[in-house]
Motif scaffolding. Structure first.
Motif, PDB file in Angstrom:
ATOM      1  N   SER A   1     -43.036 -14.138 103.876  1.00 56.68           N
ATOM      2  CA  SER A   1     -41.969 -14.021 104.861  1.00 56.68           C
ATOM      3  C   SER A   1     -42.218 -12.883 105.834  1.00 56.68           C
ATOM      4  O   SER A   1     -41.430 -12.655 106.738  1.00 56.68           O
ATOM      5  CB  SER A   1     -40.624 -13.811 104.165  1.00 56.68           C
ATOM      6  OG  SER A   1     -40.634 -12.570 103.484  1.00 56.68           O
ATOM      7  N   GLY A   2     -43.303 -12.129 105.636  1.00 52.59           N
ATOM      8  CA  GLY A   2     -43.621 -11.042 106.529  1.00 52.59           C
ATOM      9  C   GLY A   2     -43.032  -9.712 106.099  1.00 52.59           C
ATOM     10  O   GLY A   2     -43.172  -8.725 106.792  1.00 52.59           O
ATOM     11  N   THR A   3     -42.349  -9.680 104.974  1.00 51.60           N
ATOM     12  CA  THR A   3     -41.785  -8.423 104.491  1.00 51.60           C
ATOM     13  C   THR A   3     -42.423  -8.084 103.155  1.00 51.60           C
ATOM     14  O   THR A   3     -42.766  -8.965 102.375  1.00 51.60           O
ATOM     15  CB  THR A   3     -40.257  -8.527 104.308  1.00 51.60           C
ATOM     16  OG1 THR A   3     -39.978  -9.535 103.341  1.00 51.60           O
ATOM     17  CG2 THR A   3     -39.572  -8.867 105.619  1.00 51.60           C
ATOM     18  N   SER A   4     -42.575  -6.823 102.892  1.00 49.62           N
ATOM     19  CA  SER A   4     -43.138  -6.411 101.616  1.00 49.62           C
ATOM     20  C   SER A   4     -42.010  -6.084 100.643  1.00 49.62           C
ATOM     21  O   SER A   4     -40.900  -5.764 101.048  1.00 49.62           O
ATOM     22  CB  SER A   4     -44.062  -5.207 101.800  1.00 49.62           C
ATOM     23  OG  SER A   4     -43.349  -4.137 102.347  1.00 49.62           O
ATOM     24  N   PHE A   5     -42.326  -6.162  99.364  1.00 48.71           N
ATOM     25  CA  PHE A   5     -41.332  -5.911  98.324  1.00 48.71           C
ATOM     26  C   PHE A   5     -41.087  -4.419  98.191  1.00 48.71           C
ATOM     27  O   PHE A   5     -42.029  -3.625  98.130  1.00 48.71           O
ATOM     28  CB  PHE A   5     -41.812  -6.499  96.995  1.00 48.71           C
ATOM     29  CG  PHE A   5     -40.929  -6.136  95.843  1.00 48.71           C
ATOM     30  CD1 PHE A   5     -39.662  -6.669  95.737  1.00 48.71           C
ATOM     31  CD2 PHE A   5     -41.359  -5.249  94.874  1.00 48.71           C
ATOM     32  CE1 PHE A   5     -38.841  -6.336  94.678  1.00 48.71           C
ATOM     33  CE2 PHE A   5     -40.548  -4.906  93.813  1.00 48.71           C
ATOM     34  CZ  PHE A   5     -39.284  -5.449  93.722  1.00 48.71           C
ATOM     35  N   ASP A   6     -39.831  -4.038  98.124  1.00 49.15           N
ATOM     36  CA  ASP A   6     -39.455  -2.644  97.938  1.00 49.15           C
ATOM     37  C   ASP A   6     -38.718  -2.524  96.609  1.00 49.15           C
ATOM     38  O   ASP A   6     -37.583  -2.991  96.481  1.00 49.15           O
ATOM     39  CB  ASP A   6     -38.559  -2.184  99.088  1.00 49.15           C
ATOM     40  CG  ASP A   6     -38.135  -0.741  98.955  1.00 49.15           C
ATOM     41  OD1 ASP A   6     -38.783   0.001  98.181  1.00 49.15           O
ATOM     42  OD2 ASP A   6     -37.168  -0.345  99.631  1.00 49.15           O
ATOM     43  N   PRO A   7     -39.340  -1.898  95.596  1.00 54.95           N
ATOM     44  CA  PRO A   7     -38.678  -1.778  94.288  1.00 54.95           C
ATOM     45  C   PRO A   7     -37.350  -1.028  94.361  1.00 54.95           C
ATOM     46  O   PRO A   7     -36.473  -1.250  93.543  1.00 54.95           O
ATOM     47  CB  PRO A   7     -39.683  -1.011  93.432  1.00 54.95           C
ATOM     48  CG  PRO A   7     -40.983  -1.121  94.138  1.00 54.95           C
ATOM     49  CD  PRO A   7     -40.685  -1.343  95.579  1.00 54.95           C
ATOM     50  N   ALA A   8     -37.197  -0.160  95.344  1.00 52.70           N
ATOM     51  CA  ALA A   8     -35.941   0.589  95.477  1.00 52.70           C
ATOM     52  C   ALA A   8     -34.787  -0.315  95.899  1.00 52.70           C
ATOM     53  O   ALA A   8     -33.623   0.053  95.740  1.00 52.70           O
ATOM     54  CB  ALA A   8     -36.105   1.727  96.472  1.00 52.70           C
ATOM     55  N   SER A   9     -35.111  -1.499  96.397  1.00 49.62           N
ATOM     56  CA  SER A   9     -34.046  -2.414  96.816  1.00 49.62           C
ATOM     57  C   SER A   9     -33.397  -3.128  95.633  1.00 49.62           C
ATOM     58  O   SER A   9     -32.347  -3.752  95.783  1.00 49.62           O
ATOM     59  CB  SER A   9     -34.592  -3.444  97.806  1.00 49.62           C
ATOM     60  OG  SER A   9     -35.522  -4.296  97.160  1.00 49.62           O
ATOM     61  N   VAL A  10     -34.013  -3.053  94.454  1.00 52.45           N
ATOM     62  CA  VAL A  10     -33.465  -3.693  93.258  1.00 52.45           C
ATOM     63  C   VAL A  10     -32.496  -2.714  92.591  1.00 52.45           C
ATOM     64  O   VAL A  10     -32.818  -1.544  92.387  1.00 52.45           O
ATOM     65  CB  VAL A  10     -34.591  -4.102  92.279  1.00 52.45           C
ATOM     66  CG1 VAL A  10     -34.018  -4.701  91.007  1.00 52.45           C
ATOM     67  CG2 VAL A  10     -35.533  -5.083  92.949  1.00 52.45           C
ATOM     68  N   ASN A  11     -31.330  -3.201  92.259  1.00 54.10           N
ATOM     69  CA  ASN A  11     -30.310  -2.381  91.622  1.00 54.10           C
ATOM     70  C   ASN A  11     -30.825  -1.827  90.297  1.00 54.10           C
ATOM     71  O   ASN A  11     -31.534  -2.511  89.551  1.00 54.10           O
ATOM     72  CB  ASN A  11     -29.046  -3.223  91.401  1.00 54.10           C
ATOM     73  CG  ASN A  11     -27.874  -2.423  90.898  1.00 54.10           C
ATOM     74  OD1 ASN A  11     -27.866  -1.990  89.749  1.00 54.10           O
ATOM     75  ND2 ASN A  11     -26.897  -2.240  91.753  1.00 54.10           N
ATOM     76  N   ARG A  12     -30.419  -0.607  89.959  1.00 55.74           N
ATOM     77  CA  ARG A  12     -30.866   0.020  88.707  1.00 55.74           C
ATOM     78  C   ARG A  12     -30.423  -0.769  87.479  1.00 55.74           C
ATOM     79  O   ARG A  12     -31.143  -0.831  86.485  1.00 55.74           O
ATOM     80  CB  ARG A  12     -30.339   1.445  88.607  1.00 55.74           C
ATOM     81  CG  ARG A  12     -30.981   2.374  89.602  1.00 55.74           C
ATOM     82  CD  ARG A  12     -30.506   3.768  89.441  1.00 55.74           C
ATOM     83  NE  ARG A  12     -29.045   3.784  89.365  1.00 55.74           N
ATOM     84  CZ  ARG A  12     -28.314   4.868  89.364  1.00 55.74           C
ATOM     85  NH1 ARG A  12     -28.870   6.042  89.415  1.00 55.74           N
ATOM     86  NH2 ARG A  12     -26.999   4.806  89.299  1.00 55.74           N
ATOM     87  N   LEU A  13     -29.245  -1.375  87.532  1.00 54.54           N
ATOM     88  CA  LEU A  13     -28.804  -2.177  86.385  1.00 54.54           C
ATOM     89  C   LEU A  13     -29.664  -3.426  86.215  1.00 54.54           C
ATOM     90  O   LEU A  13     -29.896  -3.876  85.094  1.00 54.54           O
ATOM     91  CB  LEU A  13     -27.331  -2.549  86.530  1.00 54.54           C
ATOM     92  CG  LEU A  13     -26.342  -1.385  86.497  1.00 54.54           C
ATOM     93  CD1 LEU A  13     -24.920  -1.894  86.704  1.00 54.54           C
ATOM     94  CD2 LEU A  13     -26.457  -0.611  85.206  1.00 54.54           C
ATOM     95  N   ASP A  14     -30.134  -3.986  87.330  1.00 54.54           N
ATOM     96  CA  ASP A  14     -31.055  -5.124  87.231  1.00 54.54           C
ATOM     97  C   ASP A  14     -32.372  -4.702  86.583  1.00 54.54           C
ATOM     98  O   ASP A  14     -32.926  -5.426  85.758  1.00 54.54           O
ATOM     99  CB  ASP A  14     -31.313  -5.730  88.604  1.00 54.54           C
ATOM    100  CG  ASP A  14     -30.093  -6.460  89.152  1.00 54.54           C
ATOM    101  OD1 ASP A  14     -29.255  -6.903  88.351  1.00 54.54           O
ATOM    102  OD2 ASP A  14     -29.993  -6.579  90.389  1.00 54.54           O
ATOM    103  N   TRP A  15     -32.872  -3.517  86.951  1.00 53.64           N
ATOM    104  CA  TRP A  15     -34.083  -3.004  86.294  1.00 53.64           C
ATOM    105  C   TRP A  15     -33.826  -2.823  84.804  1.00 53.64           C
ATOM    106  O   TRP A  15     -34.704  -3.113  83.976  1.00 53.64           O
ATOM    107  CB  TRP A  15     -34.539  -1.687  86.909  1.00 53.64           C
ATOM    108  CG  TRP A  15     -35.262  -1.824  88.211  1.00 53.64           C
ATOM    109  CD1 TRP A  15     -34.873  -1.306  89.415  1.00 53.64           C
ATOM    110  CD2 TRP A  15     -36.485  -2.521  88.470  1.00 53.64           C
ATOM    111  NE1 TRP A  15     -35.783  -1.633  90.395  1.00 53.64           N
ATOM    112  CE2 TRP A  15     -36.787  -2.381  89.839  1.00 53.64           C
ATOM    113  CE3 TRP A  15     -37.348  -3.255  87.667  1.00 53.64           C
ATOM    114  CZ2 TRP A  15     -37.918  -2.937  90.418  1.00 53.64           C
ATOM    115  CZ3 TRP A  15     -38.480  -3.816  88.260  1.00 53.64           C
ATOM    116  CH2 TRP A  15     -38.759  -3.647  89.609  1.00 53.64           C
ATOM    117  N   ALA A  16     -32.642  -2.338  84.455  1.00 50.77           N
ATOM    118  CA  ALA A  16     -32.305  -2.145  83.038  1.00 50.77           C
ATOM    119  C   ALA A  16     -32.289  -3.486  82.303  1.00 50.77           C
ATOM    120  O   ALA A  16     -32.802  -3.595  81.178  1.00 50.77           O
ATOM    121  CB  ALA A  16     -30.960  -1.450  82.901  1.00 50.77           C
ATOM    122  N   ILE A  17     -31.728  -4.511  82.919  1.00 47.55           N
ATOM    123  CA  ILE A  17     -31.684  -5.843  82.297  1.00 47.55           C
ATOM    124  C   ILE A  17     -33.104  -6.373  82.094  1.00 47.55           C
ATOM    125  O   ILE A  17     -33.435  -6.912  81.031  1.00 47.55           O
ATOM    126  CB  ILE A  17     -30.836  -6.810  83.144  1.00 47.55           C
ATOM    127  CG1 ILE A  17     -29.365  -6.376  83.132  1.00 47.55           C
ATOM    128  CG2 ILE A  17     -30.988  -8.249  82.664  1.00 47.55           C
ATOM    129  CD1 ILE A  17     -28.502  -7.081  84.169  1.00 47.55           C
TER     130      ILE A  17
END
Length: 185
Positions: free
Chosen positions: A23-39
């Motif tokens: 899509s022309g955009t790179s993935f930014d891990p900071a854009s993922v909510n911390r609770l999602d990372w926890a899950i």
């Protein structure tokens, strides 16, 4: 009048714009909510713990003789021990569904990802609870081991976090589940 001269046939193709996705955009891990990372982390940890001792038996005679012990991971299916394995699989799949929705949003899922994640962790937790009582043949020398209890607790925590994220994102849960009290903020 200017003319664009085509590059010579031996020249390399122009470099890509940057290492961006389709899509022309790179993935930014900071854009993922911390609770999602926890899950996602909970799903991974439950998977890792499935390879360690879920059940253990000690064959000591009580007369000072050590006759040995045996232990099995969640991947042991005999004698009805598959319930904890199934709980682990459902729990890990719930985290996989969330990962798909976060990292491959173009993939169509049969239901909203937040709903599937919450239901998966909840079903996994309930199956772990059933597995506590489903094995009456443990006797005094056998029972559930450390990894089983860790997985049970993590499945419950995953269900709570998945409910929190579903409520934070205003995801409609099916039926009466939508009337659950709000958890967290």
């Amino acid at each position: 009048m200017t003319h664009d001269v085509p590059p010579p046939p031996d020249s390399p193709p122009p470099p890509p714009p940057d290492s961006a996705g389709p899509s022309g955009t790179s993935f930014d891990p900071a854009s993922v909510n911390r609770l999602d990372w926890a899950i996602l982390g909970i799903g991974f940890i439950v998977f890792v713990f499935s390879f360690f001792d879920y059940y253990s038996w000690d064959f000591g005679s009580g007369y000072g003789l050590d006759l040995g012990s045996v232990s099995w991971s969640a991947w042991h299916f005999d004698h009805g021990l598959f319930i904890a394995w199934f709980a682990m699989v459902v729990t890990v799949l719930a985290a996989v569904v969330l990962a798909i929705s976060l990292f491959a949003p173009a993939v169509d899922l049969p239901a909203p990802a937040r709903v599937l994640t919450f239901l998966g962790f909840t079903v996994g937790f309930v199956l772990y609870l059933i597995a506590i009582f489903a094995h009456s043949d443990f006797g005094p020398a056998g029972g559930h081991a450390f990894s089983f209890w860790v997985s049970l607790i993590l499945a419950g925590a995953g269900a709570v976090l998945a409910l929190m994220r579903a409520q934070q994102t205003d995801t409609a849960l099916p039926g009466q589940l939508n009337n659950l009290p709000r958890v967290g903020k």
